[in-house]
Design a protein around this motif. Structure first.
Motif, PDB file in Angstrom:
ATOM      1  N   ALA A  17       0.835  -1.201   0.000  1.00 26.32           N
ATOM      2  CA  ALA A  17       0.000   0.000   0.000  1.00 26.32           C
ATOM      3  C   ALA A  17       0.875   1.258   0.000  1.00 26.32           C
ATOM      4  CB  ALA A  17      -0.942  -0.009   1.202  1.00 26.32           C
ATOM      5  N   GLU A  18       1.958   1.249   0.776  1.00 21.05           N
ATOM      6  CA  GLU A  18       2.828   2.431   0.853  1.00 21.05           C
ATOM      7  C   GLU A  18       3.550   2.676  -0.469  1.00 21.05           C
ATOM      8  OE1 GLU A  18       4.648   5.860   2.389  1.00 21.05           O
ATOM      9  OE2 GLU A  18       2.805   4.794   2.831  1.00 21.05           O
ATOM     10  N   SER A  19       4.087   1.646  -1.088  1.00 18.96           N
ATOM     11  CA  SER A  19       4.763   1.814  -2.387  1.00 18.96           C
ATOM     12  C   SER A  19       3.770   2.277  -3.449  1.00 18.96           C
ATOM     13  CB  SER A  19       5.434   0.513  -2.815  1.00 18.96           C
ATOM     14  OG  SER A  19       6.516   0.219  -1.968  1.00 18.96           O
ATOM     15  N   SER A  20       2.571   1.734  -3.412  1.00 17.97           N
ATOM     16  CA  SER A  20       1.534   2.131  -4.356  1.00 17.97           C
ATOM     17  C   SER A  20       1.175   3.603  -4.164  1.00 17.97           C
ATOM     18  CB  SER A  20       0.303   1.247  -4.160  1.00 17.97           C
ATOM     19  OG  SER A  20      -0.725   1.640  -5.034  1.00 17.97           O
ATOM     20  N   ARG A  21       1.002   4.021  -2.929  1.00 23.76           N
ATOM     21  CA  ARG A  21       0.674   5.422  -2.647  1.00 23.76           C
ATOM     22  C   ARG A  21       1.778   6.353  -3.130  1.00 23.76           C
ATOM     23  NH1 ARG A  21       1.948   9.409   0.565  1.00 23.76           N
ATOM     24  NH2 ARG A  21       3.513   8.190   1.665  1.00 23.76           N
ATOM     25  N   ARG A  22       3.021   5.946  -2.918  1.00 22.00           N
ATOM     26  CA  ARG A  22       4.139   6.784  -3.358  1.00 22.00           C
ATOM     27  C   ARG A  22       4.171   6.918  -4.880  1.00 22.00           C
ATOM     28  NH1 ARG A  22       8.702   4.279   0.622  1.00 22.00           N
ATOM     29  NH2 ARG A  22       8.287   5.630   2.400  1.00 22.00           N
ATOM     30  N   ARG A  23       3.807   5.882  -5.607  1.00 25.12           N
ATOM     31  CA  ARG A  23       3.859   5.920  -7.067  1.00 25.12           C
ATOM     32  C   ARG A  23       2.607   6.547  -7.667  1.00 25.12           C
ATOM     33  NH1 ARG A  23       2.818   6.788 -11.308  1.00 25.12           N
ATOM     34  NH2 ARG A  23       3.211   5.683 -13.239  1.00 25.12           N
ATOM     35  N   PHE A  24       1.423   6.130  -7.195  1.00 28.85           N
ATOM     36  CA  PHE A  24       0.171   6.545  -7.816  1.00 28.85           C
ATOM     37  C   PHE A  24      -0.573   7.629  -7.037  1.00 28.85           C
ATOM     38  CE2 PHE A  24       0.843   2.076  -9.098  1.00 28.85           C
ATOM     39  CZ  PHE A  24       0.996   2.281 -10.461  1.00 28.85           C
ATOM     40  N   PHE A  25      -0.052   8.015  -5.865  1.00 21.66           N
ATOM     41  CA  PHE A  25      -0.670   9.011  -4.983  1.00 21.66           C
ATOM     42  C   PHE A  25      -1.970   8.487  -4.381  1.00 21.66           C
ATOM     43  CE2 PHE A  25       1.406  12.954  -7.120  1.00 21.66           C
ATOM     44  CZ  PHE A  25       2.617  12.307  -7.126  1.00 21.66           C
ATOM     45  N   THR A  26      -2.209   7.206  -4.524  1.00 22.58           N
ATOM     46  CA  THR A  26      -3.339   6.495  -3.936  1.00 22.58           C
ATOM     47  C   THR A  26      -2.968   5.016  -3.940  1.00 22.58           C
ATOM     48  OG1 THR A  26      -5.742   6.196  -4.000  1.00 22.58           O
ATOM     49  CG2 THR A  26      -4.601   6.126  -6.107  1.00 22.58           C
ATOM     50  N   VAL A  27      -3.698   4.210  -3.220  1.00 25.41           N
ATOM     51  CA  VAL A  27      -3.390   2.779  -3.172  1.00 25.41           C
ATOM     52  C   VAL A  27      -4.074   2.083  -4.340  1.00 25.41           C
ATOM     53  CG1 VAL A  27      -3.591   0.662  -1.821  1.00 25.41           C
ATOM     54  CG2 VAL A  27      -3.099   2.833  -0.680  1.00 25.41           C
ATOM     55  N   ARG A  28      -3.269   1.369  -5.132  1.00 23.45           N
ATOM     56  CA  ARG A  28      -3.770   0.607  -6.290  1.00 23.45           C
ATOM     57  C   ARG A  28      -3.285  -0.824  -6.162  1.00 23.45           C
ATOM     58  NH1 ARG A  28      -4.767   3.432 -11.102  1.00 23.45           N
ATOM     59  NH2 ARG A  28      -5.904   1.520 -11.518  1.00 23.45           N
ATOM     60  N   HIS A  29      -4.188  -1.787  -6.339  1.00 26.63           N
ATOM     61  CA  HIS A  29      -3.798  -3.202  -6.373  1.00 26.63           C
ATOM     62  C   HIS A  29      -4.310  -3.882  -7.631  1.00 26.63           C
ATOM     63  CE1 HIS A  29      -1.825  -3.217  -2.547  1.00 26.63           C
ATOM     64  NE2 HIS A  29      -2.859  -2.641  -1.997  1.00 26.63           N
ATOM     65  N   ARG A  30      -4.993  -3.096  -8.472  1.00 25.42           N
ATOM     66  CA  ARG A  30      -5.505  -3.598  -9.749  1.00 25.42           C
ATOM     67  C   ARG A  30      -5.497  -2.468 -10.751  1.00 25.42           C
ATOM     68  NH1 ARG A  30      -9.240  -5.813  -6.396  1.00 25.42           N
ATOM     69  NH2 ARG A  30      -8.923  -8.022  -6.139  1.00 25.42           N
ATOM     70  N   PHE A  31      -5.421  -2.852 -12.022  1.00 24.52           N
ATOM     71  CA  PHE A  31      -5.582  -1.900 -13.121  1.00 24.52           C
ATOM     72  C   PHE A  31      -6.780  -2.336 -13.961  1.00 24.52           C
ATOM     73  CE2 PHE A  31      -0.844  -1.725 -12.575  1.00 24.52           C
ATOM     74  CZ  PHE A  31      -0.806  -0.457 -12.025  1.00 24.52           C
ATOM     75  N   SER A  32      -7.450  -1.375 -14.550  1.00 26.76           N
ATOM     76  CA  SER A  32      -8.564  -1.696 -15.449  1.00 26.76           C
ATOM     77  C   SER A  32      -8.001  -2.254 -16.757  1.00 26.76           C
ATOM     78  CB  SER A  32      -9.393  -0.434 -15.738  1.00 26.76           C
ATOM     79  OG  SER A  32      -8.646   0.457 -16.556  1.00 26.76           O
ATOM     80  N   ASP A  33      -8.876  -2.860 -17.547  1.00 31.45           N
ATOM     81  CA  ASP A  33      -8.442  -3.365 -18.855  1.00 31.45           C
ATOM     82  C   ASP A  33      -7.887  -2.235 -19.710  1.00 31.45           C
ATOM     83  OD1 ASP A  33      -9.062  -6.015 -18.346  1.00 31.45           O
ATOM     84  OD2 ASP A  33     -11.068  -5.886 -19.225  1.00 31.45           O
TER      85      ASP A  33
END
Length: 192
Positions: free
Chosen positions: A51-67
């Protein structure tokens, strides 16, 4: 990433060749251009980002991407948009770096790097950054830009150590970054 040669486009650029890297801890990854065949590695890789690495990269928590997002991430034209992925044995996605050329200034491109947590701290981010900078330079890009959260110490530390001439400007809740590309420094970083 790790695409069979028969599926790869003909290449004359160094950045389009597959390369094996030995990281600081002795583990190996293969770095190659991202293609539509990279999609499953990216899908599984983002699930392993904290969650922390995701927040640092995307400015929010991401665990999936849309198609749609996965299509955008894997369908590169090699000129306006280019990405390199690092693949570990398994195979498993270990990291990705990409640039998108600016529509307003074709000599500038926005850059982004993400390294899966299990592969952080061993020089993968630095090596991906050097290779994506080299790819940008090969395509006539002179400056890389981006936005970074002020508390993203790992990225800011890497930039401060390895991007001479770094310009940081606070813009609201983030920092705008600009780095002028220097061919000699990039070549040295590729050998490191």
């Amino acid at each position: 990433m790790n695409v069979p040669q028969s599926d790869a486009a003909p290449t004359s650029r160094r950045s389009e060749a597959q390369e094996t890297l030995v990281l600081d801890d002795g583990r190996e990854v293969v770095v190659a251009p991202v293609t539509p065949a990279s999609r499953p590695l990216i899908e599984r890789g983002i699930e392993r980002v904290s969650a922390e690495s995701s927040r640092r990269r995307f400015f929010t928590v991401r665990h999936r991407f849309s198609d749609r997002e996965l299509d955008e991430m894997t369908r590169m034209d090699g000129w306006r948009r280019f990405a390199l992925g690092a693949v570990a044995p398994g195979p498993e996605g270990a990291g990705i770096a990409r640039f998108t050329r600016s529509a307003d200034d074709p000599r500038a491109a926005e850059v982004a790097v993400l390294v899966v947590d299990a592969w952080q701290g061993v020089g993968l981010g630095r090596r991906l950054m050097a290779r994506i900078a080299h790819a940008a330079l090969e395509r006539g890009i002179e400056r890389l830009t981006g936005i970074v959260l002020p508390d993203n110490d790992p990225m800011l530390g890497m930039l401060r150590r390895h991007a001479p001439g770094l310009a940081l400007v606070r813009t609201g809740d983030h920092l705008s970054v600009e780095v002028r590309l220097d061919a000699r420094r990039i070549e040295a970083a590729l050998r490191a």
